[in-house]
Design a protein around this motif. Structure first.
Motif, short mmCIF file in Angstrom:
data_model
loop_
_atom_site.label_atom_id
_atom_site.label_comp_id
_atom_site.label_asym_id
_atom_site.label_seq_id
_atom_site.Cartn_x
_atom_site.Cartn_y
_atom_site.Cartn_z
N LYS A 4 49.99 36.22 77.93
CA LYS A 4 49.39 37.03 78.99
C LYS A 4 49.60 36.37 80.34
N PRO A 5 49.88 37.15 81.37
CA PRO A 5 49.93 36.58 82.71
C PRO A 5 48.55 36.07 83.11
N CYS A 6 48.51 35.08 84.00
CA CYS A 6 47.24 34.61 84.53
C CYS A 6 46.88 35.40 85.79
N SER A 7 45.66 35.21 86.25
CA SER A 7 45.20 35.98 87.40
C SER A 7 46.09 35.78 88.62
N ALA A 8 46.53 34.55 88.84
CA ALA A 8 47.37 34.30 90.02
C ALA A 8 48.67 35.10 89.94
N GLN A 9 49.20 35.26 88.73
CA GLN A 9 50.40 36.08 88.59
C GLN A 9 50.10 37.55 88.89
N LEU A 10 48.97 38.03 88.40
CA LEU A 10 48.61 39.43 88.64
C LEU A 10 48.36 39.67 90.12
N ASP A 11 47.80 38.66 90.78
CA ASP A 11 47.54 38.79 92.23
C ASP A 11 48.83 39.08 93.00
N LEU A 12 49.96 38.60 92.48
CA LEU A 12 51.24 38.82 93.17
C LEU A 12 51.54 40.30 93.38
N SER A 50 55.91 44.73 82.29
CA SER A 50 54.55 44.31 81.91
C SER A 50 54.24 42.89 82.39
N LYS A 51 55.26 42.03 82.44
CA LYS A 51 55.06 40.68 82.94
C LYS A 51 55.77 40.49 84.27
N VAL A 52 55.93 41.60 84.99
CA VAL A 52 56.50 41.57 86.34
C VAL A 52 55.42 42.05 87.33
N THR A 53 54.85 43.23 87.01
CA THR A 53 53.77 43.75 87.86
C THR A 53 52.45 43.58 87.10
N PHE A 54 51.93 44.69 86.54
CA PHE A 54 50.67 44.59 85.80
C PHE A 54 50.91 44.78 84.30
N ALA A 55 50.35 43.90 83.50
CA ALA A 55 50.42 44.08 82.05
C ALA A 55 49.66 45.37 81.73
N ASN A 60 64.95 43.19 75.64
CA ASN A 60 65.24 42.21 76.70
C ASN A 60 63.99 41.99 77.56
N ALA A 61 62.94 41.56 76.89
CA ALA A 61 61.61 41.46 77.50
C ALA A 61 61.55 40.45 78.63
#
Lengths: 423, 423
Positions: free
Chosen positions: B37-45, B255-260, B218-219
């Motif tokens: 799962k992405p972390c919050s800091a990643q989602l903040d991007l 999903s691991k670029v913007t929002f999961a 190609n995830a």
């Protein structure tokens, strides 16, 4: 209706229709009243939704961060509670998913081939499977069955819903009949809301198949056209009371509430059905788009907010339905060559023309530049045995375009009737 | 690895591990390194994406009004063009859909039971169907097969991709083998990027099944962890060049670029495969969420915008992967009781412990308050024949939490190794 047609009157009407038709052809019209699409003004009602979440607003209560995976297998609680009274399913028996309730229906039918349903002994794979299709009905329901190899058996629609005498006999006798398609409120296309008695009989009837399911597509649950709202009995309650709690799958969506394609969908049913759905769905996806769910929560605020929003839709589209009624009555009423409904809600007017002329009407209209839903589309296999039903979708065009299209349509109805009855 | 273990050294390490373990248990930790799962800091991007569409901005070029049904059966052209070079599929052979590429894979497998694939003679219904599962691999791929009654046959993963000697023999001999699961770049969990030779052999091999498909997930196509980006050969080109243009289904998502859960997914393949996919998909949905697609278009601007965004992800998560490498090397390197990879991208570190101890490690860690992916999850049926693989997902916890969890993990690896080898 043809009993009441006066041939001299029809002949006279044909003369003026012919000249109007020639003018329409000469005008090079390009009009489309085929599909139940919202118009731009309706979509504008939800424009505030695109930026309703300012950067940093992503926390749902009680689920937490809506941006990440997990935390809300049934969808956001606030959204389920908001829509529960509108779709008449308890919030804890409701699941929210992404756009397209149709894809949920497809998924449920397809998954039934791989996993036994609650009450079923085995998956449907390798079995003959039949669904009942009250007709006229929704063509995309029928297409899901075609896609998945499910046979369709037509049953008649009445002013109260499916012909229950017919339905009860069929489902009691044939264990291959595993389902029935229902648009129970402001039905597509006849505008009928199922009577309490029909709801009760659907819930109570004896089915030969232990895993029979009512596909209850409550697509127009809140899509009223007048102040007089039709009331639909609770199918979930009726099934539970009849001792068949697992009999119904409920579907709904906001495709015609917020954005077509950008809305959310709902699945509802008994606790066992919800468990089954979540188990199947959990194998294909880690979860739905909770951010879009949160958008809907913020945009509407509460259940009353949804209802107030639907009132604005009604203000935009009710005049279009009135225009349809006025044109049909004005152009065809005196001739007896057609019958139609004046629905209290939904997206369609169902027009019955002289039997054996619906295809001809659609063809004539096409040649004059007006696209209508293909005749027969409202029946399984695209085959209307009476060749008489035409579905009118008034919402998308402007009122001016709609009135011109209706002028063409009624002209074609007269021409086709005259060809059939006079030549 | 066990050849190199010095038992005296291990025995000494056990002593200090025991006292550390007691301290961990006493501390009442609650840490989780189970899922990617992405972390919050990643989602903040991506927070700027929630309001990137001001009210009234809903027009895609050339599709028009993205709020309504229709107009973009393959998804928005601008988004396809933006991602085409990133997933290595021509834009006109790419389809954009809603969140969850996994659900597209499920849909493709399920639909293959109802409709023949290009190259196939009949649907899979009633047939024995087997997919090859290079393992360690992605547990949710295997779960899709379990869900749909597809058998899995394990093949070995090497440092270059699946063991092609094994794969070629199997697919040539057995027409029930209809597919192979591949995460070809920064593979889940071993971090391997398939070599050009493996890509070429997958495309060129002779398959007994005429409708064999490579499920090319190609995830992690653009999920680099270092400045040294692995290069992956084009599977679409390779299949076309080998005379098997229809052999591959390509999948990807944001999903691991913007929002999961709030991203978009991609399906790609030959023109015949795209036609097949759209025909199947068109029966379940009128179309995808084009508004969310437009959000992605506006937010990124262009392909370089996506890449710049991924650089920001890398800045956040690369130090976590470094922390994993440092902890494993520091705590275990001298003991010879484990091997692991140091991936150039992706979301996982794959840890091989002393054979026969992976389950025990996970159990010990759990008892000390650290949740690990269940041992065996990376193999079909959850059954790792060597009981040695553990998947580490470092992205979600903070670096501090991660370091504490790794301390527990390496302690448990030592304790389990000592139990196995010394007792």
């Amino acid at each position: 209706m043809t009993d009441t047609i006066d041939k001299d009157t029809l002949a006279a009407a044909r003369e003026s229709a012919r000249s109007r038709y020639d003018e329409y052809v000469a005008a090079g019209l390009k009009l489309d009243i085929t599909r139940g699409k919202p118009c731009s003004a309706q979509l504008d009602l939800s424009d505030g939704m695109t930026d309703v979440l300012p950067a940093g607003d992503h926390t749902a209560d009680p689920e937490g961060d809506a941006r990440n995976y997990g935390g809300a297998p049934q969808g956001l609680k606030a959204l389920r509670e908001m829509f529960a009274p509108l779709v008449d399913v308890p919030a804890d028996q409701l699941v929210v998913r992404d756009n397209s309730s149709l894809s949920l229906m497809h998924f449920c039918v397809a998954s039934s081939f791989f996993h036994p349903l609650p009450g079923g002994e085995k998956p449907w794979a390798g079995e003959k499977v039949t669904f009942l299709a009250p007709s006229p009905g929704y063509d995309r329901h029928f297409a899901v069955c075609d896609e998945l190899g499910v046979d369709l058996k037509t049953v008649a629609m009445t002013a109260d819903g499916p012909d229950m005498d017919e339905v009860e006999v069929l489902v009691a006798a044939d264990s291959s009949i595993k389902g029935i398609w229902c648009v129970p409120k402001y039905s597509n296309p006849t505008g009928v809301t199922y009577s309490d008695e029909v709801v009760r009989r659907l819930a109570a009837m004896t089915t030969a198949a232990p895993d029979f399911r009512i596909y209850w597509d409550n697509a127009y649950a809140i899509h009223h056209l007048t102040g007089e709202h039709d009331e639909l009995a609770s199918i979930v309650d009726a099934c539970a009371e009849a001792g068949h709690p697992d009999r119904v799958f409920v579907f709904a969506s906001t495709s015609k509430v917020t954005f077509a394609g950008g809305g959310v969908s709902f699945f509802g049913g008994s606790p066992a059905n919800v468990t089954w759905f979540l188990a199947r769905d959990g194998m294909r996806s880690i979860g739905p788009d909770k951010i879009n769910q949160l958008r809907h929560v913020r945009f509407f605020g509460d259940t009353a907010g949804v209802q107030a929003h639907m009132d604005k839709h009604r203000e935009i589209i009710a005049p279009k339905f009135e225009a349809v009624g006025k044109a049909l009555a004005g152009d065809l009423g005196a001739l007896g060559v057609a019958e139609w409904n004046e629905p209290n809600g939904g997206y369609f007017v169902s027009l019955d023309v002289v039997p054996g002329t619906a295809k001809r009407v659609v063809q004539l209209a096409k040649e004059a530049g007006v696209a209508l839903t293909p005749a027969g589309a409202t029946f399984p296999g695209g085959d209307d045995p009476g060749d008489r039903n035409i579905r009118i979708a008034p919402t998308f065009p402007t009122t001016d375009e709609l009135e011109r299209a209706l002028g063409v349509l009624t002209t074609c109805v007269i021409l086709a009737a005259a060809e059939k009855l006079l030549d």
